[in-house]
Write a protein that holds these residues in place. Structure first.
Motif, PDB file in Angstrom:
ATOM      1  N   LYS A  45       0.832  -1.205   0.000  1.00 41.87           N
ATOM      2  CA  LYS A  45       0.000   0.000   0.000  1.00 41.87           C
ATOM      3  C   LYS A  45       0.868   1.258   0.000  1.00 41.87           C
ATOM      4  CE  LYS A  45      -4.424  -1.211   0.178  1.00 41.87           C
ATOM      5  NZ  LYS A  45      -5.431  -0.722  -0.811  1.00 41.87           N
ATOM      6  N   GLU A  46       1.976   1.234   0.739  1.00 40.54           N
ATOM      7  CA  GLU A  46       2.865   2.396   0.804  1.00 40.54           C
ATOM      8  C   GLU A  46       3.493   2.661  -0.563  1.00 40.54           C
ATOM      9  OE1 GLU A  46       5.110   5.566   2.704  1.00 40.54           O
ATOM     10  OE2 GLU A  46       3.155   4.607   2.905  1.00 40.54           O
ATOM     11  N   ILE A  47       3.937   1.632  -1.235  1.00 35.07           N
ATOM     12  CA  ILE A  47       4.528   1.795  -2.565  1.00 35.07           C
ATOM     13  C   ILE A  47       3.497   2.352  -3.539  1.00 35.07           C
ATOM     14  CG2 ILE A  47       5.337   0.494  -4.566  1.00 35.07           C
ATOM     15  CD1 ILE A  47       7.113  -1.081  -2.803  1.00 35.07           C
ATOM     16  N   GLU A  48       2.289   1.846  -3.463  1.00 37.44           N
ATOM     17  CA  GLU A  48       1.224   2.347  -4.339  1.00 37.44           C
ATOM     18  C   GLU A  48       0.926   3.813  -4.053  1.00 37.44           C
ATOM     19  OE1 GLU A  48      -3.509   1.426  -5.301  1.00 37.44           O
ATOM     20  OE2 GLU A  48      -2.373   0.108  -3.968  1.00 37.44           O
ATOM     21  N   SER A  57       3.096  15.680  -5.298  1.00 34.35           N
ATOM     22  CA  SER A  57       4.011  16.043  -4.217  1.00 34.35           C
ATOM     23  C   SER A  57       5.307  15.263  -4.376  1.00 34.35           C
ATOM     24  CB  SER A  57       3.363  15.748  -2.862  1.00 34.35           C
ATOM     25  OG  SER A  57       4.177  16.208  -1.811  1.00 34.35           O
ATOM     26  N   PRO A  58       6.131  15.665  -5.338  1.00 36.97           N
ATOM     27  CA  PRO A  58       7.320  14.876  -5.673  1.00 36.97           C
ATOM     28  C   PRO A  58       8.335  14.740  -4.539  1.00 36.97           C
ATOM     29  CG  PRO A  58       7.329  16.986  -6.838  1.00 36.97           C
ATOM     30  CD  PRO A  58       5.984  16.837  -6.232  1.00 36.97           C
ATOM     31  N   LEU A  59       8.550  15.793  -3.761  1.00 45.69           N
ATOM     32  CA  LEU A  59       9.550  15.704  -2.707  1.00 45.69           C
ATOM     33  C   LEU A  59       9.049  14.890  -1.516  1.00 45.69           C
ATOM     34  CD1 LEU A  59      11.249  19.212  -2.746  1.00 45.69           C
ATOM     35  CD2 LEU A  59      12.067  17.048  -3.671  1.00 45.69           C
ATOM     36  N   ARG A  60       7.777  14.960  -1.238  1.00 46.91           N
ATOM     37  CA  ARG A  60       7.227  14.103  -0.174  1.00 46.91           C
ATOM     38  C   ARG A  60       7.328  12.634  -0.595  1.00 46.91           C
ATOM     39  NH1 ARG A  60       3.635  14.577   4.176  1.00 46.91           N
ATOM     40  NH2 ARG A  60       3.218  16.764   3.740  1.00 46.91           N
ATOM     41  N   SER A  61       7.076  12.361  -1.866  1.00 46.82           N
ATOM     42  CA  SER A  61       7.195  10.987  -2.361  1.00 46.82           C
ATOM     43  C   SER A  61       8.647  10.518  -2.293  1.00 46.82           C
ATOM     44  CB  SER A  61       6.687  10.897  -3.803  1.00 46.82           C
ATOM     45  OG  SER A  61       5.309  11.163  -3.862  1.00 46.82           O
ATOM     46  N   LEU A  62       9.568  11.399  -2.663  1.00 48.02           N
ATOM     47  CA  LEU A  62      10.987  11.056  -2.575  1.00 48.02           C
ATOM     48  C   LEU A  62      11.370  10.736  -1.134  1.00 48.02           C
ATOM     49  CD1 LEU A  62      13.813  11.009  -4.044  1.00 48.02           C
ATOM     50  CD2 LEU A  62      14.046  13.395  -3.294  1.00 48.02           C
ATOM     51  N   TRP A  63      10.874  11.522  -0.207  1.00 48.87           N
ATOM     52  CA  TRP A  63      11.160  11.315   1.218  1.00 48.87           C
ATOM     53  C   TRP A  63      10.611   9.975   1.700  1.00 48.87           C
ATOM     54  CZ3 TRP A  63       7.222  12.216   5.250  1.00 48.87           C
ATOM     55  CH2 TRP A  63       7.723  12.063   6.549  1.00 48.87           C
ATOM     56  N   ARG A  64       9.359   9.693   1.368  1.00 48.16           N
ATOM     57  CA  ARG A  64       8.756   8.444   1.829  1.00 48.16           C
ATOM     58  C   ARG A  64       9.441   7.232   1.206  1.00 48.16           C
ATOM     59  NH1 ARG A  64       2.284   9.462   2.372  1.00 48.16           N
ATOM     60  NH2 ARG A  64       2.402   7.277   2.998  1.00 48.16           N
ATOM     61  N   ALA A  65       9.877   7.372  -0.049  1.00 43.24           N
ATOM     62  CA  ALA A  65      10.625   6.286  -0.676  1.00 43.24           C
ATOM     63  C   ALA A  65      11.971   6.091   0.031  1.00 43.24           C
ATOM     64  CB  ALA A  65      10.839   6.575  -2.157  1.00 43.24           C
ATOM     65  N   ALA A  66      12.601   7.197   0.424  1.00 45.58           N
ATOM     66  CA  ALA A  66      13.875   7.110   1.148  1.00 45.58           C
ATOM     67  C   ALA A  66      13.692   6.441   2.503  1.00 45.58           C
ATOM     68  CB  ALA A  66      14.479   8.508   1.312  1.00 45.58           C
ATOM     69  N   LEU A  67      12.594   6.768   3.201  1.00 42.57           N
ATOM     70  CA  LEU A  67      12.316   6.122   4.487  1.00 42.57           C
ATOM     71  C   LEU A  67      12.102   4.628   4.315  1.00 42.57           C
ATOM     72  CD1 LEU A  67       9.928   8.633   6.317  1.00 42.57           C
ATOM     73  CD2 LEU A  67      12.406   8.438   6.477  1.00 42.57           C
ATOM     74  N   LEU A  68      11.465   4.234   3.206  1.00 39.87           N
ATOM     75  CA  LEU A  68      11.238   2.816   2.932  1.00 39.87           C
ATOM     76  C   LEU A  68      12.567   2.095   2.689  1.00 39.87           C
ATOM     77  CD1 LEU A  68       8.504   1.446   2.959  1.00 39.87           C
ATOM     78  CD2 LEU A  68       8.460   1.545   0.466  1.00 39.87           C
TER      79      LEU A  68
END
Length: 599
Positions: A45-48, A57-68
């Motif tokens: 679900k997080e990846i989706e 929100s490209p930078l928020r997505s980049l951040w969440r991907a980095a946290l993953l």
């Protein structure tokens, strides 16, 4: 009772119960807990979600991907199909990073240099936080240099004034005149206007003043008439049209533009070398009287009158109309920007240190409203011992549910020591660094974590001896601080709203919001009455402390209410305070919805 009525009563009661149940569900606070990504379904679900959010929100997505990525790297054995999870998390981060690189070039082509630089710096921060080598494309490298060069060169500041005498400097000051048309009250019309001061900082006609002087012109809620003019010091009759370029509500600053050549231009100095008792000069138009200069001394620093920064107190005569004028030293260098004194306290006047203006100047030139960043936390300056003057970082006392600081892995008790490599000694340092950070960007937060950090027990497992619990949370005396483990978190900096406390009030359980807003930590003391609590700890110097509350005081919350227009929250409590001899009393207390300690 008629048969029809008796048949309908059970149905009525059923629907009434269902309505009340639904209403109670709707009134519950949203769940902002941190997801367990080791669960396969939650991971997917997080990846989706990251993929769906990437364009908006490209930078928020980049951040969440980095946290993953960081999560899978830190404890891979906890994940089902760990090899697949690690591969997918890394691939998703690479996709988000490639998309961000492309946006840097696009923003640069659209001459949105501030945004291009924000994307570029955030991308580099993400790679650095993950310990990955960043290999930018040639197009990105070129766009990043162009964006930084263009953004930094927006202001064209003079290296010196043509005339450094005070008489010559006065010619570089202006009267700011805001014409708001005619207002009618009780059948009588009168001219509505705002008068302030300003000063030229650029040969192209750019002027600095206070935001509150031109606030009506940029307020989207204002529906009236408004025109902006300036008057030169050498010509008090001619109104010269001007326009607002950029403004900062938090720091009370604004940048104006006229199409004339300034007769004199001020140089920005520094307030860091000022000392209490040093002579300064205020230039402006008190009550509209142009070309007025008054002298005095610096009375004090560290006056917390604005929400996130401290200001200087001066004893130079300042009146209505001086707002926005320069505060200069004997060399003619700008040390601060005067803003209105307090009407109820004649003789108390203040100025905004010029360092804050220099920090946001490029953003003011780029146009529009300057927004500030925050990460959703509350804390105080950490000191090894009470006699420390500078502090040893900022201790996090509270994290807002769903905040980026919480999602990034920070915990209450962590001591923030640096942001993006810039050292933080106290809460003032932290706020000053955050002023220089753009919201919707990524930051590396260095911290120290006590080696024996204990998570606070749940409400239903609170120890009976609340005195012991309260004493356990007190700071160790003198320099007997335990071992601390250094760490670093990658935090997404969100937009700081006008009233961050309102967000906490809306997200947090009623009793929990007392800690960040009132400085009083409450724990349940009764199973039967959910509104009865015990004070576990009180923040020294906070509102609760100044109101006479102590650890172990019993408190019953009668009601709380938000007053958004006044920027405050109100609470009515029933208590037996130890400092009041345990007398029963209904006690009212209020707190602002913004403060220096929210970051």
């Amino acid at each position: 009772m008629p048969p029809f009525t008796s048949m309908r009563r059970p149905a009525f009661l059923f629907f009434l119960c269902m309505f009340l149940l639904c209403a109670s569900c709707l009134s519950r606070k949203a769940d902002y807990g941190i997801p367990d990504f080791t669960d396969r379904q939650i991971f997917n679900k997080e990846i989706e979600h990251i993929k769906n959010e990437r364009e908006t929100s490209p930078l928020r997505s980049l951040w969440r991907a980095a946290l993953l990525v960081r999560e899978t790297d830190a404890r891979p054995d906890d994940f089902e199909h760990k090899d697949d999870c690690i591969r997918r998390a890394r691939a998703l981060f690479d996709e988000c990073a490639s998309y961000t690189q492309k946006l840097v070039s696009e923003k640069n082509r659209d001459t949105q240099y501030a945004d291009a630089l924000r994307f570029a710096e955030s991308l580099e921060t993400a790679y650095s936080a993950l310990g990955l080598a960043f290999e930018p494309s040639a197009e990105f490298a070129k766009a990043r240099i162009e964006a930084e060069t263009a953004f930094k060169n927006l202001p064209v500041l003079p290296s010196r004034q043509a005339d450094k005498t005070l008489a010559g400097l006065i010619q570089g000051s202006v009267t700011v005149w805001v014409d708001l048309g005619v207002k009618v009250e009780k059948g009588m019309g009168y001219a509505a206007r705002v008068i302030g001061s300003g000063f030229f900082i650029d040969e192209r006609g750019y002027i600095i003043t206070n935001h509150h002087v031109i606030a009506d012109l940029v307020d989207p809620k204002y529906e009236g008439y408004g025109k902006l003019y300036i008057k030169k010091a050498s010509d008090s009759e001619t109104r010269i049209p001007a326009k607002v370029i950029g403004w900062d509500k938090t720091l009370d600053l604004a940048l104006l533009k006229t199409e004339i050549k300034p007769p004199s231009v001020f140089t920005l100095g520094s307030s860091e070398n000022l000392a209490v008792g040093e002579r300064i000069y205020a230039i402006g138009s008190p009550a509209g009287l142009e070309s007025t200069i008054t002298s005095g001394i610096v009375s004090s620093f560290d006056r917390k009158l604005l929400s996130t920064v401290s200001v200087m107190q001066i004893d130079a005569a300042v009146n209505s109309g001086n707002s926005g004028g320069p505060l200069v030293n004997e060399k003619g260098e700008v040390q601060g920007i005067v803003f209105a004194g307090l009407p109820a306290f004649q003789g108390l006047n203040f100025a905004i240190p010029v360092e804050y203006l220099k920090t946001v100047l490029e953003l003011l030139y780029s146009g529009g409203e300057t927004e500030h960043a925050w990460m959703g936390a509350y804390g105080r300056t950490f000191k090894h011992k009470p006699s420390d003057k500078t502090g040893a970082g900022v201790e996090i006392l509270y994290l807002m549910p769903g905040s980026s600081a919480s999602r990034a892995g920070l915990l209450p008790g962590d001591i923030v020591s640096a942001v993006n490599g810039k050292a933080v000694r106290n809460i003032e340092d932290l706020q000053f660094v955050l002023i220089g950070c753009r919201p919707d960007s990524l930051a590396r937060i260095a911290y120290r974590r006590p080696a024996k950090t204990e998570t606070a027990p749940p409400d239903d497992k609170v120890r009976a001896d609340n005195k012991t619990a309260a004493e356990g949370k007190q700071q160790p005396p003198d320099d007997k601080v335990g071992a601390q483990i250094p760490g670093e978190a990658l935090v997404y900096l969100d937009v700081r709203s006008e009233y961050p406390g309102k967000t906490i009030y809306e997200r947090e359980a009623e009793y929990r919001m007392f800690y960040p807003l009132f400085g009083m930590e409450l724990v349940h003391s009764s199973v039967g009455n959910k509104r009865k609590f015990t004070v576990r700890s009180v923040v020294k110097g906070g509102i609760a402390d100044e109101s006479g509350f102590s650890p172990n005081d019993p408190v019953e919350i009668i009601r709380t209410k938000l007053f958004e227009d006044e920027g405050a929250v109100y609470a009515e409590l029933y208590t037996k305070k130890r400092k009041s001899g345990y007398l029963d009393v209904n006690f009212a207390v209020g707190a602002p919805l913004d403060s220096l300690y929210l970051f």
